[in-house]
Design a protein around this motif. Structure first.
Motif, PDB file in Angstrom:
ATOM      1  N   VAL A 161      -1.277  -5.939  19.129  1.00 35.75           N
ATOM      2  CA  VAL A 161      -1.383  -6.888  18.163  1.00 35.75           C
ATOM      3  C   VAL A 161      -1.115  -5.810  16.607  1.00 35.75           C
ATOM      4  N   VAL A 162      -0.424  -6.676  15.870  1.00 32.45           N
ATOM      5  CA  VAL A 162      -0.139  -5.912  14.571  1.00 32.45           C
ATOM      6  C   VAL A 162      -0.343  -6.605  13.294  1.00 32.45           C
ATOM      7  N   GLY A 163      -0.828  -6.022  12.214  1.00 33.87           N
ATOM      8  CA  GLY A 163      -1.013  -6.637  11.176  1.00 33.87           C
ATOM      9  C   GLY A 163      -0.465  -5.649  10.081  1.00 33.87           C
ATOM     10  N   SER A 164       0.566  -6.132   9.007  1.00 33.34           N
ATOM     11  CA  SER A 164       0.773  -5.597   8.147  1.00 33.34           C
ATOM     12  C   SER A 164       0.771  -6.299   6.766  1.00 33.34           C
ATOM     13  N   VAL A 165       0.555  -5.469   5.720  1.00 28.93           N
ATOM     14  CA  VAL A 165       0.205  -6.073   4.482  1.00 28.93           C
ATOM     15  C   VAL A 165       0.944  -5.394   3.302  1.00 28.93           C
ATOM     16  N   VAL A 166       1.536  -6.098   2.314  1.00 29.01           N
ATOM     17  CA  VAL A 166       2.040  -5.494   0.967  1.00 29.01           C
ATOM     18  C   VAL A 166       1.109  -6.051  -0.207  1.00 29.01           C
ATOM     19  N   ILE A 167       0.637  -5.131  -0.958  1.00 31.36           N
ATOM     20  CA  ILE A 167       0.079  -5.676  -2.089  1.00 31.36           C
ATOM     21  C   ILE A 167       0.381  -4.872  -3.413  1.00 31.36           C
ATOM     22  N   SER A 168       0.932  -5.860  -4.299  1.00 27.96           N
ATOM     23  CA  SER A 168       1.476  -5.220  -5.601  1.00 27.96           C
ATOM     24  C   SER A 168       0.443  -4.808  -6.557  1.00 27.96           C
ATOM     25  N   ALA A 169       0.759  -3.889  -7.124  1.00 23.68           N
ATOM     26  CA  ALA A 169      -0.043  -3.515  -8.492  1.00 23.68           C
ATOM     27  C   ALA A 169       0.214  -4.248  -9.391  1.00 23.68           C
ATOM     28  N   ASP A 170      -0.731  -4.409 -10.504  1.00 19.18           N
ATOM     29  CA  ASP A 170      -0.460  -5.168 -11.747  1.00 19.18           C
ATOM     30  C   ASP A 170      -0.218  -4.203 -12.962  1.00 19.18           C
ATOM     31  N   TYR A 171       0.400  -4.725 -14.169  1.00 25.64           N
ATOM     32  CA  TYR A 171       0.548  -3.679 -15.474  1.00 25.64           C
ATOM     33  C   TYR A 171      -0.571  -3.059 -15.453  1.00 25.64           C
ATOM     34  N   PHE A 172      -1.870  -3.656 -15.598  1.00 19.59           N
ATOM     35  CA  PHE A 172      -3.162  -2.836 -15.994  1.00 19.59           C
ATOM     36  C   PHE A 172      -3.483  -1.923 -15.170  1.00 19.59           C
ATOM     37  N   LYS A 173      -3.322  -1.871 -13.772  1.00 20.04           N
ATOM     38  CA  LYS A 173      -3.581  -0.979 -12.865  1.00 20.04           C
ATOM     39  C   LYS A 173      -2.687  -0.045 -13.158  1.00 20.04           C
ATOM     40  N   ARG A 174      -1.479  -0.252 -13.394  1.00 17.02           N
ATOM     41  CA  ARG A 174      -0.337   0.761 -13.497  1.00 17.02           C
ATOM     42  C   ARG A 174      -0.656   1.581 -14.771  1.00 17.02           C
ATOM     43  N   LEU A 175      -1.149   0.889 -16.027  1.00 17.51           N
ATOM     44  CA  LEU A 175      -1.441   1.588 -17.116  1.00 17.51           C
ATOM     45  C   LEU A 175      -2.858   2.683 -16.642  1.00 17.51           C
ATOM     46  N   LEU A 176      -3.777   2.204 -16.098  1.00 17.03           N
ATOM     47  CA  LEU A 176      -4.682   2.992 -15.584  1.00 17.03           C
ATOM     48  C   LEU A 176      -4.281   4.484 -15.091  1.00 17.03           C
ATOM     49  N   ALA A 177      -3.186   3.893 -14.039  1.00 17.65           N
ATOM     50  CA  ALA A 177      -2.910   4.975 -13.187  1.00 17.65           C
ATOM     51  C   ALA A 177      -2.042   6.000 -13.978  1.00 17.65           C
ATOM     52  N   SER A 178      -1.370   5.551 -14.842  1.00 15.65           N
ATOM     53  CA  SER A 178      -0.554   6.447 -15.431  1.00 15.65           C
ATOM     54  C   SER A 178      -1.270   7.359 -16.417  1.00 15.65           C
ATOM     55  N   LEU A 179      -2.420   6.509 -16.865  1.00 16.70           N
ATOM     56  CA  LEU A 179      -3.270   7.584 -17.986  1.00 16.70           C
ATOM     57  C   LEU A 179      -4.004   8.507 -17.161  1.00 16.70           C
ATOM     58  N   ARG A 180      -4.368   8.149 -15.777  1.00 15.25           N
ATOM     59  CA  ARG A 180      -5.071   8.985 -15.007  1.00 15.25           C
ATOM     60  C   ARG A 180      -4.111  10.253 -14.505  1.00 15.25           C
ATOM     61  N   ASN A 181      -2.802  10.039 -14.587  1.00 10.60           N
ATOM     62  CA  ASN A 181      -1.928  11.074 -14.291  1.00 10.60           C
ATOM     63  C   ASN A 181      -1.990  12.081 -15.082  1.00 10.60           C
ATOM     64  N   ILE A 182      -2.450  11.867 -16.266  1.00 10.19           N
ATOM     65  CA  ILE A 182      -2.183  12.973 -17.620  1.00 10.19           C
ATOM     66  C   ILE A 182      -3.391  13.832 -17.325  1.00 10.19           C
ATOM     67  N   ILE A 183      -4.696  13.299 -17.044  1.00  7.14           N
ATOM     68  CA  ILE A 183      -5.852  14.200 -16.995  1.00  7.14           C
ATOM     69  C   ILE A 183      -6.409  14.387 -15.626  1.00  7.14           C
ATOM     70  N   GLY A 184      -5.840  13.613 -14.457  1.00  5.53           N
ATOM     71  CA  GLY A 184      -6.317  14.050 -13.211  1.00  5.53           C
ATOM     72  C   GLY A 184      -7.790  13.167 -12.774  1.00  5.53           C
ATOM     73  N   GLY A 185      -7.908  13.362 -11.604  1.00  4.84           N
ATOM     74  CA  GLY A 185      -9.168  12.592 -11.030  1.00  4.84           C
ATOM     75  C   GLY A 185      -8.990  11.297 -10.072  1.00  4.84           C
ATOM     76  N   ARG A 186     -10.082  10.595  -9.740  1.00  2.00           N
ATOM     77  CA  ARG A 186      -9.845   9.512  -8.908  1.00  2.00           C
ATOM     78  C   ARG A 186      -8.737   8.529  -9.544  1.00  2.00           C
ATOM     79  N   MET A 187      -7.839   7.887  -9.020  1.00  2.00           N
ATOM     80  CA  MET A 187      -7.226   6.714  -9.242  1.00  2.00           C
ATOM     81  C   MET A 187      -7.937   5.437  -8.816  1.00  2.00           C
ATOM     82  N   ARG A 188      -8.781   5.067  -9.489  1.00  2.00           N
ATOM     83  CA  ARG A 188      -9.706   4.149  -9.135  1.00  2.00           C
ATOM     84  C   ARG A 188      -8.913   2.711  -9.139  1.00  2.00           C
ATOM     85  N   SER A 189      -8.077   2.593  -9.933  1.00  2.00           N
ATOM     86  CA  SER A 189      -7.404   1.405 -10.026  1.00  2.00           C
ATOM     87  C   SER A 189      -6.639   0.932  -8.721  1.00  2.00           C
ATOM     88  N   TYR A 190      -6.160   2.131  -8.119  1.00  2.00           N
ATOM     89  CA  TYR A 190      -5.304   2.091  -6.837  1.00  2.00           C
ATOM     90  C   TYR A 190      -6.138   2.146  -5.642  1.00  2.00           C
TER      91      TYR A 190
END
Lengths: 159, 160
Positions: free
Chosen positions: B71-100
């Motif tokens: 049995v196989v299950g495959s999933v693709v889930i897209s990030a939204d712009y808000f999550k991407r904004l949080l992730a890119s800000l998180r990229n600057i200071i480090g830490g858990r990327m909660r949005s992803y």
């Protein structure tokens, strides 16, 4: 070993799915942190510039920033009247310089091709007066006032 | 007001408005999609609670097996712009990327559920493996940030 089905309590899963903090709170904290970093960098840049600038001698300043004057669009074809006023300004500046006590900084005057009425003291010892200023100042004391003001910038090293 | 001033104001509004609009859309649409998805996940997980999916290769081999199926299950889930904004800000200071993290959590649980749905009558799923793949470059400009996950295993149905 026997398998006992057991559901995951919803609050236990919150941390693994990143929901232990509201996304807007996360955004606010991140923006605050990045803003604080930017403000700190800006402050450091200001302090470093302030510390460095006062240690540059007038001679070094003239060498480093002489290109500031050449980057301005200079007036080429002035009317005879404005040329006359420019000559007056040059003469006034020579007189003022003799009493200005500015050792090591060669001060010269250029005419900046700009309709706005203004004069600036540029790093490197250049005073730029705009064509607009030449047009509106027809008396010697007015021009002397402006030139002395700009020389004051060089004297106070705050140009 | 002159036409030039109006054009300049319009240009600034567009330059600021488009990203802000996309981020706001991402926030509301993304949260709605996530809430709906988690509702569905909780419901289906409760339904499939009796069917264990484990990574072991040893199980009750004494019992006669009626059917074994991959049995196989495959999933693709897209990030939204808000999550991407949080992730890119998180990229600057480090830490858990909660949005992803929620994307990965949803993808992992959804993949296992889809795998179970392929053989709902199974007694156990053994040798469960999970892999991520990359079909959208997440770092390159113009790439699509999405989480992709494949889960596969062997579904066993014992003879009654």
């Amino acid at each position: 070993m026997k398998f006992t089905p057991r559901a995951l309590p919803p609050e236990a899963a919150d941390a693994s799915r990143g929901h232990d903090r509201h996304p807007l709170r996360e955004l606010a904290m991140l923006v605050a942190a990045v803003g604080a970093i930017c403000a700190a960098l800006y402050l450091i840049a200001v302090l470093v510039a302030d510390a460095v600038v006062t240690r540059i001698s007038p001679a070094t300043e003239a060498k480093l920033f002489s290109s500031f004057a050449t980057n301005l669009p200079q007036a080429t074809a002035l009317s005879p009247e404005l040329l006359n006023r420019q000559a007056t300004a040059d003469r006034l500046l020579t007189h003022l310089l003799a009493k200005a006590n500015l050792p090591g900084l060669p001060v010269n005057l250029i005419v900046w091709d700009k309709s706005e009425t203004n004069a600036v003291a540029l790093p490197g010892g250049t005073i730029a007066v705009t064509t607009g200023l030449l047009r509106c100042l027809d008396e010697e004391p007015g021009m002397a006032f402006v030139l002395a003001h700009e020389l004051g910038h060089f004297h106070g090293r705050d140009h | 007001m002159s036409n030039e001033a109006i054009a300049a104001i319009l240009a600034v509004c567009l330059q600021i408005g488009i990203p802000v609009g996309l981020i706001t859309l991402g926030y509301f649409a993304g949260r709605y999609a996530e809430r709906k998805h988690y509702e569905s996940i909780h419901q289906r997980e409760a339904h499939f609670l009796r069917l264990p999916a484990v990574s072991t290769r040893q199980w009750d081999t004494d019992r006669p097996v009626a059917e074994a199926r991959m049995v196989v299950g495959s999933v693709v889930i897209s990030a939204d712009y808000f999550k991407r904004l949080l992730a890119s800000l998180r990229n600057i200071i480090g830490g858990r990327m909660r949005s992803y993290e929620s994307l990965l959590d949803r993808a992992r649980r959804e993949a296992i559920l889809r795998l179970k749905e392929q053989f709902p009558d199974a007694d156990i799923i053994v040798n469960l493996r999970m892999e991520t793949s990359t079909i959208g470059g997440t770092n390159k400009k113009g790439g699509v940030s999405a989480v992709e996950l494949v889960a596969y295993g062997t579904a066993i149905k014992y003879r009654a």
